[in-house]
Design a protein around this motif. Sequence first.
Motif, short mmCIF file in Angstrom:
data_model
loop_
_atom_site.label_atom_id
_atom_site.label_comp_id
_atom_site.label_asym_id
_atom_site.label_seq_id
_atom_site.Cartn_x
_atom_site.Cartn_y
_atom_site.Cartn_z
N PHE A 90 1.00 -0.69 -0.55
CA PHE A 90 -0.18 0.28 -0.25
C PHE A 90 0.41 1.51 0.55
O PHE A 90 2.12 1.45 0.41
CB PHE A 90 -1.43 -0.19 1.64
CG PHE A 90 -2.09 -0.84 1.03
CD1 PHE A 90 -2.25 -2.49 1.43
CD2 PHE A 90 -3.55 -0.61 1.09
CE1 PHE A 90 -2.93 -3.23 1.72
CE2 PHE A 90 -4.52 -1.44 1.31
CZ PHE A 90 -4.44 -3.03 0.88
N ASP A 94 0.99 1.87 7.05
CA ASP A 94 0.91 2.26 8.50
C ASP A 94 0.15 1.10 8.27
O ASP A 94 -0.31 0.82 9.24
CB ASP A 94 0.19 3.77 8.63
CG ASP A 94 0.93 4.37 9.80
OD1 ASP A 94 2.41 4.26 10.27
OD2 ASP A 94 0.77 5.90 9.27
N VAL A 95 -1.20 1.62 7.21
CA VAL A 95 -1.77 0.46 7.38
C VAL A 95 -2.12 -1.00 6.92
O VAL A 95 -3.00 -1.68 7.11
CB VAL A 95 -3.52 1.11 6.17
CG1 VAL A 95 -4.41 2.56 5.82
CG2 VAL A 95 -2.52 0.90 4.51
N GLN A 96 -0.50 -1.38 6.78
CA GLN A 96 0.05 -2.57 6.59
C GLN A 96 0.05 -2.87 7.54
O GLN A 96 0.36 -4.30 7.76
CB GLN A 96 0.60 -2.38 5.16
CG GLN A 96 0.35 -3.98 4.23
CD GLN A 96 1.42 -3.58 3.09
OE1 GLN A 96 1.77 -2.40 2.98
NE2 GLN A 96 1.95 -5.10 2.54
N LEU A 97 0.43 -2.67 9.12
CA LEU A 97 1.20 -3.41 9.18
C LEU A 97 -0.14 -3.07 10.78
O LEU A 97 -0.47 -2.09 11.51
CB LEU A 97 2.14 -1.92 10.24
CG LEU A 97 3.12 -1.81 8.64
CD1 LEU A 97 4.26 -0.62 9.09
CD2 LEU A 97 3.51 -3.67 8.42
N PHE A 98 0.07 -3.87 11.85
CA PHE A 98 -0.87 -4.42 13.01
C PHE A 98 -0.20 -5.64 13.67
O PHE A 98 -1.25 -5.84 15.02
CB PHE A 98 -2.77 -5.00 11.95
CG PHE A 98 -2.29 -6.37 11.64
CD1 PHE A 98 -2.81 -7.51 11.30
CD2 PHE A 98 -2.58 -5.94 9.87
CE1 PHE A 98 -3.09 -8.22 10.16
CE2 PHE A 98 -2.79 -6.31 8.70
CZ PHE A 98 -2.70 -7.42 8.72
#
Lengths: 228, 267
Positions: A90, A94-98
């Motif tokens: 992406f 940020d949106v890919q790491l959880f």
Amino acid sequence: MNPLIKLENVCFAYQGHIALRYITLDINRGETLVLQGANGCGKSTLLKLINGLIFPEEGSYTFDGQTIDRSTLKDTIKSKAFHQKVGFVFQNPDVQLFCGSVREEIEFGPRQMSSSLSEEEIKKRADDVIQLLDIQHLADRAPYNLSGGEKKKVSLACVLSMNPEVLVLDEPLAGLDRAAQDWLSNFLQQLHEAGKTLIISTHDDELAHLLGDRIVYMNMDHEIDYIL
Amino acid sequence: MNTIPEWMTKTENYIPETDHDGFVNRSLLSVMSVMSRFRTSEGSRKGRLAQVEPSAPVKLAMALLIIILASCSRNMFFTYCMLAVLLLHMCGLGSRQLPRVFTAALAAAGFSCILLLPAVFLGSPHTMLTVSLKVFLSVGLLGFLAATTAWNRITEGFRFFLIPDIMIFTFDITLKYIVILGDICVDMLNALKLRSIGKNHDKGNSISGIIGFAFLKSRHMSEEMCAAMACRGFEGEYHRGTLKILKPVDLLFALYAAMIVALFIYL
């Protein structure tokens, strides 16, 4: 040779707002295709469509001979197999790491492939990718505390650990400093030489000409303007 | 630069196992449907109905007036009249909005019925009917207002009631950040979906990771916005420009409101 990805007259609209208009494009195995065009011309929408996050409203999308549409990806086995083959990095890492740590993040994909990978192989994959991207010092850190460039590397690492055949990157150089941009350009070149199929959306002409076997220009009518 | 490991140069021979992961898809769909409601495109009516649509402050005032009058009224005929008015207005809703508003109102009324069930056994069955109908009316009116008015117009409508600008500004920021955080959550759920390529034994952990990240992100964004506002000279006082002049059709609705008040007094 049959193309790996075949888009034929693909159209897509967001609540009546046209985002893609009659896109016809073939992408061959091992090719690096660069998408260029102004903001809002539909590059990211096309990448989402290639990743099976959205589906053509008109036209067809074929991946490795298989039609990719809503009904195909409703079958979870087919959907998972497709997502293993096509990795998406992406624009906003940020949106890919959880996950809780970088290592967990990288092991997330391989760990789900436990039917074909042993625990040792999972660990080896994570170690290899960590070494490849030179992020040993980040392995035990929490992903949300990393800098922008580090997050980008980790988001790339967590996709690479699944060993996808196709790597789709949305604005990979966005928000990176010059040194990080150079490193990433060289790294993508290395992946290309290793036989990976790369689809990259970028505003960076230098990267486009350095990496692209073909450069696709999209216009504000959401069509392919021309291909270099 | 390090060399690419051998396994990465080979094509993966992987056949996934089945797994129950409908939760991610359901979460995605629910977040996306809430987001689509918050987007300003919905709410404002189009076509012929837009011509006779009162402005947001008038709609808000009418809704509050009817709710207050119906709550205060002891005459069931007045409540029935207002219910008829609501149902008549609901007929003008689109096929997507009508079931949403009607279901919400019906669910609220049904819940009130259950809560007031003891009243039936204690010899006051009318209480259950009266309260439930009034709840249906109130929720239905608010649902109708939300379905036919864009959110930013509703918050602007608060100014008509002399609510301080800073409070309205806070409402606006809240709505804006709900949309931004919602978009981030949609992207994160998409990323989780793309990376869920097999059997995930710890789905709860992934979802809690997304929730935790959204919380950290919201805190970070609020700090950034606070700093940006300070840089733009914000010191706790906020004043907006003058309120837009009401439309001629609003006078008609003011007359309509006067008739409702007259009916309330008469009954």
